[in-house]
Motif scaffolding. Structure first.
Motif, PDB file in Angstrom:
ATOM      1  N   ARG A  13     -25.537  78.152 -99.257  1.00 32.50           N
ATOM      2  CA  ARG A  13     -25.442  76.914 -99.873  1.00 32.50           C
ATOM      3  C   ARG A  13     -26.992  76.489-100.412  1.00 32.50           C
ATOM      4  O   ARG A  13     -27.033  75.787-101.519  1.00 32.50           O
ATOM      5  CB  ARG A  13     -24.818  75.877 -98.852  1.00 32.50           C
ATOM      6  CG  ARG A  13     -24.507  74.434 -99.707  1.00 32.50           C
ATOM      7  CD  ARG A  13     -23.825  73.556 -98.798  1.00 32.50           C
ATOM      8  NE  ARG A  13     -24.496  73.068 -97.562  1.00 32.50           N
ATOM      9  CZ  ARG A  13     -23.676  73.267 -96.454  1.00 32.50           C
ATOM     10  NH1 ARG A  13     -22.510  73.874 -96.268  1.00 32.50           N
ATOM     11  NH2 ARG A  13     -24.445  73.150 -95.209  1.00 32.50           N
ATOM     12  N   GLN A  14     -27.952  76.518 -99.387  1.00 28.48           N
ATOM     13  CA  GLN A  14     -29.292  75.972 -99.760  1.00 28.48           C
ATOM     14  C   GLN A  14     -29.826  77.082-100.834  1.00 28.48           C
ATOM     15  O   GLN A  14     -30.413  76.447-101.687  1.00 28.48           O
ATOM     16  CB  GLN A  14     -30.088  76.327 -98.640  1.00 28.48           C
ATOM     17  CG  GLN A  14     -29.853  75.269 -97.225  1.00 28.48           C
ATOM     18  CD  GLN A  14     -30.453  73.972 -97.919  1.00 28.48           C
ATOM     19  OE1 GLN A  14     -31.352  73.804 -98.582  1.00 28.48           O
ATOM     20  NE2 GLN A  14     -29.954  72.885 -97.336  1.00 28.48           N
ATOM     21  N   ALA A  15     -29.408  78.428-100.775  1.00 28.81           N
ATOM     22  CA  ALA A  15     -30.122  79.284-101.945  1.00 28.81           C
ATOM     23  C   ALA A  15     -29.231  78.795-103.199  1.00 28.81           C
ATOM     24  O   ALA A  15     -29.777  78.782-104.098  1.00 28.81           O
ATOM     25  CB  ALA A  15     -29.836  80.532-101.733  1.00 28.81           C
ATOM     26  N   PHE A  16     -27.892  78.685-103.106  1.00 34.37           N
ATOM     27  CA  PHE A  16     -27.212  78.094-104.332  1.00 34.37           C
ATOM     28  C   PHE A  16     -27.736  76.727-105.046  1.00 34.37           C
ATOM     29  O   PHE A  16     -28.074  76.794-106.402  1.00 34.37           O
ATOM     30  CB  PHE A  16     -25.731  77.928-104.049  1.00 34.37           C
ATOM     31  CG  PHE A  16     -24.824  77.379-105.413  1.00 34.37           C
ATOM     32  CD1 PHE A  16     -24.666  78.147-106.271  1.00 34.37           C
ATOM     33  CD2 PHE A  16     -24.538  75.933-105.105  1.00 34.37           C
ATOM     34  CE1 PHE A  16     -23.995  77.700-107.301  1.00 34.37           C
ATOM     35  CE2 PHE A  16     -23.705  75.659-106.181  1.00 34.37           C
ATOM     36  CZ  PHE A  16     -23.399  76.447-107.426  1.00 34.37           C
ATOM     37  N   PHE A  17     -28.037  75.802-104.213  1.00 39.45           N
ATOM     38  CA  PHE A  17     -28.422  74.554-104.545  1.00 39.45           C
ATOM     39  C   PHE A  17     -29.833  74.789-105.171  1.00 39.45           C
ATOM     40  O   PHE A  17     -30.348  73.867-106.053  1.00 39.45           O
ATOM     41  CB  PHE A  17     -28.231  73.349-103.686  1.00 39.45           C
ATOM     42  CG  PHE A  17     -26.864  72.921-103.862  1.00 39.45           C
ATOM     43  CD1 PHE A  17     -26.480  72.126-104.864  1.00 39.45           C
ATOM     44  CD2 PHE A  17     -25.748  73.354-102.778  1.00 39.45           C
ATOM     45  CE1 PHE A  17     -25.098  71.411-104.869  1.00 39.45           C
ATOM     46  CE2 PHE A  17     -24.574  72.675-102.780  1.00 39.45           C
ATOM     47  CZ  PHE A  17     -24.328  71.893-103.680  1.00 39.45           C
ATOM     48  N   THR A  57     -33.466  65.508-111.161  1.00 39.62           N
ATOM     49  CA  THR A  57     -32.873  66.771-110.372  1.00 39.62           C
ATOM     50  C   THR A  57     -32.815  66.247-108.876  1.00 39.62           C
ATOM     51  O   THR A  57     -31.597  66.477-108.189  1.00 39.62           O
ATOM     52  CB  THR A  57     -33.802  67.894-110.435  1.00 39.62           C
ATOM     53  OG1 THR A  57     -33.682  68.458-111.967  1.00 39.62           O
ATOM     54  CG2 THR A  57     -32.947  69.045-109.769  1.00 39.62           C
ATOM     55  N   LEU A  58     -33.759  65.710-108.142  1.00 43.08           N
ATOM     56  CA  LEU A  58     -33.670  65.093-106.807  1.00 43.08           C
ATOM     57  C   LEU A  58     -32.755  64.288-106.644  1.00 43.08           C
ATOM     58  O   LEU A  58     -31.997  63.894-105.837  1.00 43.08           O
ATOM     59  CB  LEU A  58     -35.090  64.783-106.470  1.00 43.08           C
ATOM     60  CG  LEU A  58     -36.070  65.910-105.915  1.00 43.08           C
ATOM     61  CD1 LEU A  58     -37.300  65.500-105.673  1.00 43.08           C
ATOM     62  CD2 LEU A  58     -35.319  66.879-104.709  1.00 43.08           C
ATOM     63  N   TRP A  59     -32.579  63.211-107.696  1.00 45.54           N
ATOM     64  CA  TRP A  59     -31.848  62.266-107.616  1.00 45.54           C
ATOM     65  C   TRP A  59     -30.280  62.686-107.729  1.00 45.54           C
ATOM     66  O   TRP A  59     -29.384  62.199-106.574  1.00 45.54           O
ATOM     67  CB  TRP A  59     -31.859  61.131-108.524  1.00 45.54           C
ATOM     68  CG  TRP A  59     -31.106  60.016-108.594  1.00 45.54           C
ATOM     69  CD1 TRP A  59     -30.961  58.836-107.851  1.00 45.54           C
ATOM     70  CD2 TRP A  59     -29.981  59.808-109.587  1.00 45.54           C
ATOM     71  NE1 TRP A  59     -30.001  57.976-108.129  1.00 45.54           N
ATOM     72  CE2 TRP A  59     -29.405  58.403-109.258  1.00 45.54           C
ATOM     73  CE3 TRP A  59     -29.662  60.598-110.869  1.00 45.54           C
ATOM     74  CZ2 TRP A  59     -28.550  58.170-109.848  1.00 45.54           C
ATOM     75  CZ3 TRP A  59     -28.492  59.942-111.451  1.00 45.54           C
ATOM     76  CH2 TRP A  59     -27.967  58.793-111.193  1.00 45.54           C
ATOM     77  N   LEU A  60     -29.946  63.748-108.462  1.00 41.67           N
ATOM     78  CA  LEU A  60     -28.918  64.284-108.483  1.00 41.67           C
ATOM     79  C   LEU A  60     -28.349  64.856-107.228  1.00 41.67           C
ATOM     80  O   LEU A  60     -27.205  64.936-106.852  1.00 41.67           O
ATOM     81  CB  LEU A  60     -28.639  65.195-109.956  1.00 41.67           C
ATOM     82  CG  LEU A  60     -28.470  64.385-110.910  1.00 41.67           C
ATOM     83  CD1 LEU A  60     -28.563  65.387-112.181  1.00 41.67           C
ATOM     84  CD2 LEU A  60     -27.137  63.628-111.217  1.00 41.67           C
ATOM     85  N   SER A  61     -29.280  65.817-106.656  1.00 43.96           N
ATOM     86  CA  SER A  61     -28.948  66.456-105.434  1.00 43.96           C
ATOM     87  C   SER A  61     -28.895  65.710-104.356  1.00 43.96           C
ATOM     88  O   SER A  61     -28.004  65.760-103.446  1.00 43.96           O
ATOM     89  CB  SER A  61     -30.125  67.573-105.213  1.00 43.96           C
ATOM     90  OG  SER A  61     -31.376  66.760-104.796  1.00 43.96           O
ATOM     91  N   GLN A  62     -29.335  64.494-104.345  1.00 42.88           N
ATOM     92  CA  GLN A  62     -29.066  63.566-103.219  1.00 42.88           C
ATOM     93  C   GLN A  62     -27.719  62.986-103.459  1.00 42.88           C
ATOM     94  O   GLN A  62     -27.154  62.323-102.556  1.00 42.88           O
ATOM     95  CB  GLN A  62     -29.989  62.367-103.147  1.00 42.88           C
ATOM     96  CG  GLN A  62     -31.399  62.972-102.709  1.00 42.88           C
ATOM     97  CD  GLN A  62     -32.544  61.817-102.609  1.00 42.88           C
ATOM     98  OE1 GLN A  62     -32.468  60.838-103.074  1.00 42.88           O
ATOM     99  NE2 GLN A  62     -33.651  62.281-101.990  1.00 42.88           N
ATOM    100  N   LEU A  63     -27.341  62.722-104.547  1.00 43.76           N
ATOM    101  CA  LEU A  63     -25.935  62.169-105.060  1.00 43.76           C
ATOM    102  C   LEU A  63     -24.876  62.972-104.427  1.00 43.76           C
ATOM    103  O   LEU A  63     -23.914  62.670-103.931  1.00 43.76           O
ATOM    104  CB  LEU A  63     -25.493  61.940-106.394  1.00 43.76           C
ATOM    105  CG  LEU A  63     -26.246  60.679-106.940  1.00 43.76           C
ATOM    106  CD1 LEU A  63     -26.019  60.723-108.610  1.00 43.76           C
ATOM    107  CD2 LEU A  63     -25.897  59.260-106.232  1.00 43.76           C
ATOM    108  N   VAL A  64     -24.994  64.454-104.613  1.00 44.58           N
ATOM    109  CA  VAL A  64     -24.215  65.373-103.901  1.00 44.58           C
ATOM    110  C   VAL A  64     -24.313  65.799-102.426  1.00 44.58           C
ATOM    111  O   VAL A  64     -23.723  66.791-102.027  1.00 44.58           O
ATOM    112  CB  VAL A  64     -24.090  66.795-104.846  1.00 44.58           C
ATOM    113  CG1 VAL A  64     -23.589  66.463-106.289  1.00 44.58           C
ATOM    114  CG2 VAL A  64     -25.380  67.306-104.704  1.00 44.58           C
TER     115      VAL A  64
END
Length: 95
Positions: A13-17, A57-64
């Protein structure tokens, strides 16, 4: 302090994101740099494009609810500002 075990699913999951975030950041950087290039000089358009892309990108990753493990708890605006400043400094040194 509880230690988190490294399970294959967590690593995947970490590698995918990480890969998804890298592709999204690259795409957004090119998009923002081209868009801002119509209004600003190329030097500032690229610097701002990188900063905006990293912040978004960081904002979107924090949303998910899956930010990169090294940047967990970091403000997207601060990370974007630091990225833009780094690009600005490196472009100044390289020119």
């Amino acid at each position: 302090m509880a230690s988190k075990k490294w399970k294959p699913a967590n690593l995947f999951r970490q590698a995918f994101f990480f890969l998804l975030g890298a592709v999204l950041t690259g795409f957004l950087t090119v998009f923002f740099a081209k868009f801002l290039g119509h209004y600003l000089s190329l030097h500032f358009a690229v610097s701002l494009g990188v900063g905006l892309a990293v912040a978004l990108t960081l904002w979107l990753s924090q949303l998910v609810k899956n930010p990169p493990f090294l940047l967990k708890g970091t403000s997207p605006l601060i990370a974007g500002f630091c990225a833009a400043l780094g690009v600005h400094i490196s472009r100044m040194w390289l020119s």
